[in-house]
Design a protein around this motif. Structure first.
Motif, PDB file in Angstrom:
ATOM      1  N   LEU B 490      34.527   3.501  34.082  1.00  0.00           N
ATOM      2  CA  LEU B 490      35.318   2.841  33.041  1.00  0.00           C
ATOM      3  C   LEU B 490      34.544   2.757  31.729  1.00  0.00           C
ATOM      4  O   LEU B 490      35.126   2.854  30.649  1.00  0.00           O
ATOM      5  N   ALA B 491      33.229   2.577  31.828  1.00  0.00           N
ATOM      6  CA  ALA B 491      32.439   2.424  30.607  1.00  0.00           C
ATOM      7  C   ALA B 491      32.509   3.683  29.761  1.00  0.00           C
ATOM      8  O   ALA B 491      32.691   3.620  28.542  1.00  0.00           O
ATOM      9  N   SER B 492      32.394   4.829  30.403  1.00  0.00           N
ATOM     10  CA  SER B 492      32.427   6.061  29.608  1.00  0.00           C
ATOM     11  C   SER B 492      33.831   6.324  29.080  1.00  0.00           C
ATOM     12  O   SER B 492      34.006   6.824  27.970  1.00  0.00           O
ATOM     13  N   LEU B 493      34.845   5.947  29.868  1.00  0.00           N
ATOM     14  CA  LEU B 493      36.213   6.091  29.387  1.00  0.00           C
ATOM     15  C   LEU B 493      36.433   5.199  28.167  1.00  0.00           C
ATOM     16  O   LEU B 493      37.010   5.611  27.160  1.00  0.00           O
ATOM     17  N   LEU B 494      35.943   3.970  28.274  1.00  0.00           N
ATOM     18  CA  LEU B 494      36.071   3.033  27.156  1.00  0.00           C
ATOM     19  C   LEU B 494      35.411   3.610  25.909  1.00  0.00           C
ATOM     20  O   LEU B 494      35.963   3.565  24.808  1.00  0.00           O
ATOM     21  N   GLN B 495      34.235   4.169  26.107  1.00  0.00           N
ATOM     22  CA  GLN B 495      33.503   4.739  24.981  1.00  0.00           C
ATOM     23  C   GLN B 495      34.286   5.891  24.368  1.00  0.00           C
ATOM     24  O   GLN B 495      34.384   6.019  23.150  1.00  0.00           O
ATOM     25  N   GLU B 496      34.870   6.694  25.254  1.00  0.00           N
ATOM     26  CA  GLU B 496      35.628   7.849  24.775  1.00  0.00           C
ATOM     27  C   GLU B 496      36.831   7.394  23.941  1.00  0.00           C
ATOM     28  O   GLU B 496      37.125   7.945  22.873  1.00  0.00           O
ATOM     29  N   ILE B 497      37.504   6.350  24.433  1.00  0.00           N
ATOM     30  CA  ILE B 497      38.676   5.851  23.694  1.00  0.00           C
ATOM     31  C   ILE B 497      38.244   5.263  22.355  1.00  0.00           C
ATOM     32  O   ILE B 497      38.868   5.485  21.321  1.00  0.00           O
ATOM     33  N   LYS B 498      37.129   4.518  22.389  1.00  0.00           N
ATOM     34  CA  LYS B 498      36.651   3.900  21.139  1.00  0.00           C
ATOM     35  C   LYS B 498      36.315   4.960  20.102  1.00  0.00           C
ATOM     36  O   LYS B 498      36.654   4.825  18.924  1.00  0.00           O
ATOM     37  N   THR B 499      35.656   6.009  20.559  1.00  0.00           N
ATOM     38  CA  THR B 499      35.292   7.085  19.627  1.00  0.00           C
ATOM     39  C   THR B 499      36.550   7.724  19.062  1.00  0.00           C
ATOM     40  O   THR B 499      36.650   7.971  17.855  1.00  0.00           O
ATOM     41  N   ALA B 500      37.508   7.968  19.945  1.00  0.00           N
ATOM     42  CA  ALA B 500      38.756   8.592  19.485  1.00  0.00           C
ATOM     43  C   ALA B 500      39.447   7.703  18.459  1.00  0.00           C
ATOM     44  O   ALA B 500      39.965   8.188  17.449  1.00  0.00           O
ATOM     45  N   LEU B 501      39.434   6.383  18.715  1.00  0.00           N
ATOM     46  CA  LEU B 501      40.102   5.464  17.795  1.00  0.00           C
ATOM     47  C   LEU B 501      39.401   5.434  16.443  1.00  0.00           C
ATOM     48  O   LEU B 501      40.039   5.301  15.397  1.00  0.00           O
ATOM     49  N   GLN B 502      38.081   5.565  16.468  1.00  0.00           N
ATOM     50  CA  GLN B 502      37.344   5.539  15.202  1.00  0.00           C
ATOM     51  C   GLN B 502      37.730   6.718  14.312  1.00  0.00           C
ATOM     52  O   GLN B 502      37.801   6.596  13.101  1.00  0.00           O
ATOM     53  N   HIS B 503      37.967   7.871  14.950  1.00  0.00           N
ATOM     54  CA  HIS B 503      38.255   9.056  14.161  1.00  0.00           C
ATOM     55  C   HIS B 503      39.732   9.186  13.816  1.00  0.00           C
ATOM     56  O   HIS B 503      40.092  10.007  12.991  1.00  0.00           O
ATOM     57  N   ALA B 504      40.555   8.380  14.466  1.00  0.00           N
ATOM     58  CA  ALA B 504      41.999   8.563  14.287  1.00  0.00           C
ATOM     59  C   ALA B 504      42.469   7.940  12.979  1.00  0.00           C
ATOM     60  O   ALA B 504      42.008   6.872  12.581  1.00  0.00           O
ATOM     61  N   LYS B 505      43.379   8.625  12.319  1.00  0.00           N
ATOM     62  CA  LYS B 505      43.961   8.062  11.092  1.00  0.00           C
ATOM     63  C   LYS B 505      45.171   7.202  11.428  1.00  0.00           C
ATOM     64  O   LYS B 505      45.445   6.232  10.748  1.00  0.00           O
ATOM     65  N   ARG B 506      45.910   7.575  12.450  1.00  0.00           N
ATOM     66  CA  ARG B 506      47.119   6.828  12.804  1.00  0.00           C
ATOM     67  C   ARG B 506      47.162   6.556  14.305  1.00  0.00           C
ATOM     68  O   ARG B 506      48.003   7.098  15.021  1.00  0.00           O
ATOM     69  N   PRO B 507      46.238   5.740  14.785  1.00  0.00           N
ATOM     70  CA  PRO B 507      46.246   5.471  16.236  1.00  0.00           C
ATOM     71  C   PRO B 507      47.432   4.593  16.622  1.00  0.00           C
ATOM     72  O   PRO B 507      47.921   3.813  15.814  1.00  0.00           O
ATOM     73  N   LEU B 508      47.875   4.765  17.843  1.00  0.00           N
ATOM     74  CA  LEU B 508      49.080   4.070  18.290  1.00  0.00           C
ATOM     75  C   LEU B 508      48.922   3.651  19.747  1.00  0.00           C
ATOM     76  O   LEU B 508      48.469   4.432  20.582  1.00  0.00           O
ATOM     77  N   PHE B 509      49.284   2.408  20.023  1.00  0.00           N
ATOM     78  CA  PHE B 509      49.325   1.915  21.400  1.00  0.00           C
ATOM     79  C   PHE B 509      50.796   1.750  21.794  1.00  0.00           C
ATOM     80  O   PHE B 509      51.574   1.173  21.042  1.00  0.00           O
ATOM     81  N   ILE B 510      51.130   2.276  22.957  1.00  0.00           N
ATOM     82  CA  ILE B 510      52.501   2.097  23.444  1.00  0.00           C
ATOM     83  C   ILE B 510      52.442   1.382  24.784  1.00  0.00           C
ATOM     84  O   ILE B 510      51.766   1.841  25.709  1.00  0.00           O
ATOM     85  N   ALA B 511      53.111   0.254  24.858  1.00  0.00           N
ATOM     86  CA  ALA B 511      53.186  -0.465  26.125  1.00  0.00           C
ATOM     87  C   ALA B 511      54.654  -0.648  26.480  1.00  0.00           C
ATOM     88  O   ALA B 511      55.505  -0.684  25.595  1.00  0.00           O
ATOM     89  N   GLY B 512      54.914  -0.766  27.753  1.00  0.00           N
ATOM     90  CA  GLY B 512      56.296  -0.896  28.177  1.00  0.00           C
ATOM     91  C   GLY B 512      56.512  -2.118  29.041  1.00  0.00           C
ATOM     92  O   GLY B 512      55.587  -2.871  29.324  1.00  0.00           O
ATOM     93  N   CYS B 513      57.743  -2.304  29.410  1.00  0.00           N
ATOM     94  CA  CYS B 513      58.083  -3.489  30.192  1.00  0.00           C
ATOM     95  C   CYS B 513      58.636  -3.148  31.554  1.00  0.00           C
ATOM     96  O   CYS B 513      59.161  -4.014  32.235  1.00  0.00           O
TER      97      CYS B 513
END
Lengths: 432, 956
Positions: B490-513
């Protein structure tokens, strides 16, 4: 020692030279030369000076094609991207069998040449895209490749130069359209063998979207000799402005069908009568396709035509592959064109409308005419179809290639078409 | 660089330079860099085309859009070019009607016609066929080809799509949509030359959730709508109305077509911000419950003639009058119906129809919506890094999944742009882009159909997902995330997501119900409230009008649990278009028994309507005007395609009618929807003023029937030549006739299109005539009204947060058992659609192989879930790695009817009797679906015959 037949001097159709023998006769010397003494730009410059043009049919200057590969500064992240060289060995043009001779007779020459070309464009991966039916060539090429890897001419750190090249042999599943370079690339990627829209050209976005050069077998095979003997030597081999030699071939009902490496720019008369021995007894020349099936017919009046790229174009046809197909006066031109169009209709990839439906329509009309059931409307339709499938209106050059023999036959052999319609039968039947 | 400033996500890029192009001698301003075809269509030129598609770009296959390009003003000859493959540049000289180009275009049609059959009279596409239109446009009218046509065998592609390959003109659009655009992998182009075949490797049901779009993407009749074909009518004989899909919270715009009282088909209605050119199969085929045997067509429990007067209803209901009146709202009822119910019974007596748990979740969604404006579907497509949280988008909000798939291509577009390849060069962009994709992290517990384009798609336990979200919130702290029992790395996945978010211009989270997982939503909320401004958040509630209902919730609003807890002996409970399937079966019975009177207002039968004392037939969305609020909070009106047959009334109208008996008499003088809307806007702060949306339109009626509504005079001619009077529509800006303000004048353009048609353009392709530009907004676009976004929301429920466990999931031996989400089996109404029942999964329990032991049913093929009330569900046990360790997914038809999952007390290996019974039941059910389908069809067809007789006989 120089020769006037650089491409074919070491050909042995029964047993091609193995690696040590090939090296003994001077093979792979050019590789050592470029790796030790020349930069990639140097190689490109020599080839540019030599005036080498593509032998696959279009006659496009080889060095100019190479120069379209984007060059990036070392600091640009894209400078490290892969580039690819592909040898187009998918020789399927009807009446053309020159590459087969080179592939089967002296496979090491092609490998040597591909190392040079790869080095010149900065490619580290190269592919030979081989016609699927060339089983013998496949066997001999693979053997030569294995030897070249063993001797350190392929793989990592070639001849301790630090240059690395992997060369792969890929045998085609067998489609004429794979001779079109972008269809070839699609096939190599595992996609449908449909040509791609251009631009972007493969030099910019080719195999797997990377810069890619596709060169014909014969084109590539000139490279070792240009490197070894220089641009000036290469230019003086020819009789005209096109540099080097050309492997010309003749098929049809001539005394001695075959192929010969001759100086660029010999005349049709020399090729047909001195080399091929003229037509078989009792037959007269009616016409000929100068460079494979997808070129316009020429006739008796063109016998003194010089077989160079510009000269043949000026006469209204194309030098193409240099594979002459002879039509004699006892053979029905309509039947010949029908046979060719059946081939092109069969080999259409089915992508664009003019080619997919136009070639099939032409086959339908030609069949009716040849069978004596044709009408003037069929003839009108054929004229319309020639315009419909012409360059710029289709996705690639296949349909225009099919139009070339058709439109020229309609022009030169118009009476034969009319006779079929008037008589309601093929006037040649019984003479075949 | 200030990362907080997101780039302008508008793809239409109005800033692009306009240049002058001379077309047939006339100077025209076109947008530089566009392809010439879309630029000319944007200027409303008639230039025929086939393979180009506004959403899919150019490939240059059909060669239909040929024009002549001249070097300069003087040149006469010019050269033939393909407009779709030519970028617009300044000072071009183009000949559209230049003879050689026009002749070539005619010849292209002639070539296609060498194989296209002359079967227009029996072809379902006839009259709305792009190929017909283009043939007429090019002037091709004489056949010159004398040979035979090629023929193909057709394939069975499932219950939704017909296949007639002989009609194919080989434009490659179907393959490009199905494979390239929608990611399907069971359909492709096969063969070569003039024998290219588009289909599956072998007969079988198309697997894509977007297969229905083939019907519209195909320019002719190769792919046609199967249910529509079974009960067919020509497009020109359809009465249509603009509507909004009721299938999920996305709110795709659709056009509904009707004839002889039954709804025949649904097609996409272009909306720039939402569905664009495509809808999912649930949207296209998910309407047929309105035609079904299960429709409630008469009132039950009271004596009522079909043409009753309001006072007669009051008399009939008088005996049910009680001390208290409670109303239960619904996520699928319209905004107006819910609001009318609330105002009828009073806000203290209004129950949302949602459980406590759903209230908690909705509060979170509203809290995030106050802080972050949800992105439109179009904006989702512009995102360069998407993180999907615990939601199988393809199965719950399929149109969003399609948008997410497109968003992953943005990296490839960027790469192509570097190479100078314009984004409309579809094949070239795909070649240059190869596997280059924008980041898509699927934090999910079960594999989904987006996995193939995802950066990360390994199934994770929901607890691990929450942990990751919490980790993302701690932007400044070192990553100290530890592994979970089932999930490593999970730690490396978290790091990967964080890095991706840093470089993203228009990041988006989608959650559902669809999982209604409170802890997950809380974690998203925490993340959202402290996120940088350019991070976007989209929540997808599970029903069409959940956000409309949510915006009506105030501090008095009761949950279902609160209502049930009340003593209802002296009370009337009015349930609005709700089957209360979130309650257990026992709770549903309890509600019916306890309440003095249970009144159900609904359009289709359910267990609840069977238990009710009084059932009042309401009009579904096809027979009623109203509006719904989508996940963005966008209020979208929909319009009846036909008037309801008395005594069926729209649910809001029943609320008005019931007001005198059960209400507070506030609605006494209101009889129309516009009056109701005006009243609500004035008296309810959560109800918007819709007059801006609708008032001006009411002045100018527009027709529901096309100019060629031939049946109007012909269909009853064998019985009478007198034309029946068409019903009046005083409510909406549409008439039930061919009459109406012209579609081309300014006022006409202000209206949404009932159907898409333009002179010479009979197919859905005609939509471009009504767009501001290709792929741009519709030129009728009225001001958008949004609700549920304001920060003034009194989040009363936040204070009442409890430790309630999620009633929709079951914890069993360490296994978290959830409902399996499936597009065709998500809600009770899908049960009423025969085609969907055929496509729904078998009853099953999916578990990870490592968890099989927890079920004490190792190597069992079936398990039985035993409930407290001694009922049981036998399902097939499927072990697969698609499911995260520690989770399991259950599908059983009962779950759509009541909350069966909450009552499960034990899971045992199924006995052979159970299995036999289950399999027997399954095959019986299959048979009954097929019977029901043919019965419904013959009933409708029979009614088609009777309707003229009825109308003529009764003279109405």
């Amino acid at each position: 020692m120089t020769t006037d037949k650089p491409l074919t001097q070491h050909i042995n159709q029964d047993k091609p030279l193995a690696m040590p023998e090939y090296i003994d006769v001077g093979g792979y010397r050019s590789v050592d030369k470029i790796l030790q003494q020349m930069s990639a730009q140097d190689v490109q410059d020599v080839v540019k000076d030599s005036g080498l043009k593509g032998r696959g049919g279009a006659g496009f200057p080889t060095a100019m094609k190479w120069s379209f590969v984007p060059k990036f500064e070392d600091t640009d992240p894209r400078s490290g991207d892969d580039k690819y060289l592909i040898c187009n060995a998918d020789e399927m043009e009807p009446g053309t069998f020159k590459d087969r001779w080179l592939l089967e007779g002296v496979p090491h020459q092609l490998i040597e040449a591909m190392i040079i070309a790869s080095y010149a464009i900065g490619a580290n991966k190269a592919f030979i895209f081989l016609r699927g039916e060339y089983h013998l060539a496949a066997k001999r090429l693979q053997q030569a490749l294995d030897e070249a890897y063993q001797q350190g001419y392929l793989g990592d750190n070639i001849r301790n130069s630090g240059y690395q090249l992997d060369l792969y042999l890929h045998t085609s599943a067998g489609r004429y359209i794979c001779g079109e370079e972008t269809a070839l690339i699609n096939a190599l990627e595992g996609q449908r063998a449909n040509p791609r829209a251009k631009p972007p050209f493969p030099q910019v976005s080719g195999l797997f979207g990377k810069p890619t050069i596709v060169n014909n077998v014969e084109t590539l095979c000139n490279l070792p000799h240009i490197i070894n003997h220089g641009a000036d030597w290469f230019k003086q081999l020819s009789n005209n402005d096109d540099a080097g030699t050309k492997i010309y071939s003749v098929s049809g009902r001539v005394q001695r069908p075959g192929l010969w490496e001759l100086p660029m720019g010999i005349t049709v008369r020399e090729l047909l009568y001195q080399r091929a021995g003229g037509l078989s007894p009792g037959l007269n020349l009616k016409g000929f396709l100068p460079g494979g099936a997808s070129t316009d017919f020429l006739t008796v009046e063109h016998l003194d035509l010089v077989l160079g790229y510009d000269e043949v174009s000026a006469a209204g046809s194309r030098l193409g592959t240099g594979g002459i197909i002879v039509l004699d006066d006892q053979n029905c031109p309509v039947a010949m064109v029908l046979n060719l169009l059946k081939f092109f209709a069969q080999e259409s990839c089915g992508f664009c409308t003019p080619c997919r439906d136009g070639t099939a329509w032409a086959v339908d009309a030609l069949t009716r005419i040849e069978q004596g059931q044709g009408s003037q409307q069929d003839l009108d339709n054929l004229h319309k179809l020639c315009d419909f499938m012409w360059l710029g209106k289709t996705h690639c050059a296949l349909a225009p290639g099919a139009v070339e023999p058709l439109q020229s036959a309609l022009k030169y052999f118009h009476d034969d078409f009319e006779q079929h319609i008037d008589k309601g039968c093929c006037p040649y039947s019984g003479h075949h | 660089m200030d990362k907080s400033q997101p780039d302008n996500p508008d793809t239409s890029n109005p800033a692009a330079a306009q240049v002058t192009v001379h077309i047939d001698g006339e100077p025209v301003k076109l947008r530089q860099g566009d392809n010439l075809l879309e630029a000319m269509l944007s200027e409303k030129y008639n230039l025929p085309y086939f393979c180009w598609h506004p959403a899919m770009g150019s490939i240059g296959a059909c060669r239909q859009c040929a024009v002549t390009q001249f070097a300069d003003q003087e040149q006469q000859k010019g050269k033939t070019i393909m407009a779709c493959m030519t970028p617009v540049s300044d000072g071009m000289y183009i000949g559209l009607n230049h003879q050689p180009a026009a002749e070539f275009r005619e010849q292209v049609i002639a070539a296609m016609m060498t194989n296209h059959p002359h079967d227009c009279p029996v072809c379902g596409e006839g009259g709305a066929c792009h190929l017909q239109d283009m043939t007429v446009m090019t002037g091709h009218s004489m056949r010159r080809y004398q040979g035979q046509k090629r023929t193909f065998s057709n394939q069975y592609l499932g219950p939704l799509i017909n296949h007639e390959m002989n009609r194919c003109i080989t434009c490659y659009r179907c393959e490009r949509f199905y494979k390239d655009y929608a990611g399907g992998n069971d359909f492709s182009a096969c063969g070569s030359k003039n024998q290219v075949y588009f289909g599956r490797q072998q007969d079988g049901i198309l697997e894509s959730e977007f297969s229905g779009n083939l019907v519209e993407v195909c320019p002719t009749g190769v792919f046609t709508d199967k249910p529509f074909s079974a009960h067919y009518t020509r497009k020109w004989d359809l009465q249509s109305a603009p509507s909004v899909c009721q299938g999920c919270a996305v709110g795709c715009n659709i056009s509904v077509g009707e004839r002889y009282g039954s709804v025949r088909r649904v097609v996409n209605r272009y909306h720039h911000d939402i569905n664009g050119y495509f809808i999912c199969d649930k949207g296209r085929f998910g309407f047929s419950y309105v035609n079904n045997d299960s429709r409630i067509e008469t009132a039950r429990g009271i004596e009522l003639s079909s043409e009753f007067k309001p006072h007669q209803l009051a008399i009939a209901l008088a005996r049910y009058k009680s001390a208290d009146n409670f109303g239960i709202g619904s996520e699928r009822a319209s905004f107006e119906s819910n609001a009318a119910l609330k105002h009828m019974v009073g806000s203290e007596n209004f129950c949302s129809g949602l459980t406590d748990y759903q209230h908690f979740c909705l509060d979170i969604i509203r809290s995030v919506m106050s802080a972050k404006q949800p992105p439109s579907v179009n904006e989702i497509e512009q995102s360069d890094c998407i993180i999907v949280i615990d939601e199988d988008l393809t199965q719950s909000a399929a149109r969003i999944a399609l948008a997410v798939r497109q968003a992953t291509r943005n990296a490839a577009f960027d790469k192509a742009e570097q190479l100078g390849i314009p984004r409309w060069q579809d094949a070239a962009v795909r070649t240059a882009g190869q596997a280059c994709r924008s980041n898509l992290f699927l934090l999910q517990s079960k594999s989904s159909k987006l996995d193939d384009v995802a950066t990360y798609a390994e199934p994770l336990h929901p607890a691990a997902i929450i942990k990751l979200l919490q980790g993302l919130g701690n932007a400044n702290q070192p990553d100290s995330i530890s592994d979970m029992p089932f999930d490593n790395g999970l730690a490396s996945l978290l790091q990967e997501i964080k890095t991706a978010l840093q470089h993203a211009k228009r990041p988006l989270f989608i959650a559902g119900c669809s999982a209604w997982q409170l802890e997950t939503l809380q974690a998203v909320e925490q993340l959202a409230l402290q996120a940088p401004p350019h991070w976007q958040f989209a929540f997808l509630p599970d029903a069409v009008n959940t956000m409309g209902l949510a915006s009506l919730i105030d501090q008095h609003t009761m949950s279902l649990e609160q209502l049930i807890a009340k003593s209802l002996q002296q009370s009337t409970v009015i349930v609005l278009e709700h089957s209360l399937s979130t309650l257990t079966r026992a709770q549903q019975y309890q509600l019916a028994e306890q309440s003095q009177t249970l009144i159900v207002i609904d359009h289709n039968q359910s267990l609840l309507s069977e238990l009710a004392d009084v059932v009042l037939p309401s009009a579904p969305f096809t027979e009623s005007d109203g509006s719904s609020v989508n996940y963005m909070g966008l209020v979208q009106p929909f319009f009846a395609v036909k008037p309801p047959n008395s005594p069926i009334h729209p649910a809001w109208h029943w609320c008005l009618l019931l007001d005198s008996t059960f209400g507070r008499q506030n609605l006494a003088n209101i009889t129309t929807l516009s009056q109701l809307r005006a009243y609500l806007a004035e008296h309810d702060s959560s109800f918007p003023d819709m007059s801006r949306l609708l008032a001006e339109q009411l002045l100018f009626k527009s027709a529901r029937q096309p100019m060629r509504y031939s049946g109007r005079t012909a269909m009853f001619a064998n019985q009478t030549v007198h034309e029946p009077k068409s019903p009046q529509d005083t409510e909406s800006p549409f008439s039930f006739s061919m009459e109406g303000a012209g579609r081309t004048d300014v006022q006409g353009q202000a209206l949404p299109k009932a159907f898409s048609w333009a002179p010479g353009w009979n197919s859905e392709q005609s939509v471009y005539k009504y767009q501001t530009r290709i792929g741009g907004r519709m030129n009728h676009r009225a001001e958008a009204i949004t609700v549920a976004r304001g920060a003034d929301k009194n989040l009363a429920w936040q204070q009442r947060k409890s430790d309630t466990a999620n009633p929709g999931v079951l914890s069993f031996n360490g296994l978290l058992i959830r409902r399996l989400s499936h597009l065709f089996a998500n809600d009770a109404l899908t049960d009423d659609i025969a085609e969907f029942k055929l496509l729904a999964p078998v009853a099953c329990l999916l578990v990870n192989p490592a968890d099989e032991a927890n079920l004490a049913a190792t190597s069992a093929t079936h398990v039985t879930l035993i409930s407290d009330d001694k009922t049981s569900m036998t399902v097939r046990l499927i072990t697969c790695d698609d499911v995260a360790r520690g989770t399991a997914y259950l599908h059983h038809p009962l779950l759509n009817l009541h909350n069966a999952i909450a009552q499960v007390s034990d899971i045992v290996q199924a006995s052979s009797d159970d299995i036999a019974r289950q399999q027997q039941g399954q095959s019986e059910q299959l048979q009954s679906i097929l019977n029901q389908k043919s019965r419904a069809l013959s009933r409708l067809q029979k009614r088609d015959q009777q309707i003229p007789i009825q109308i003529v006989g009764e003279g109405r």
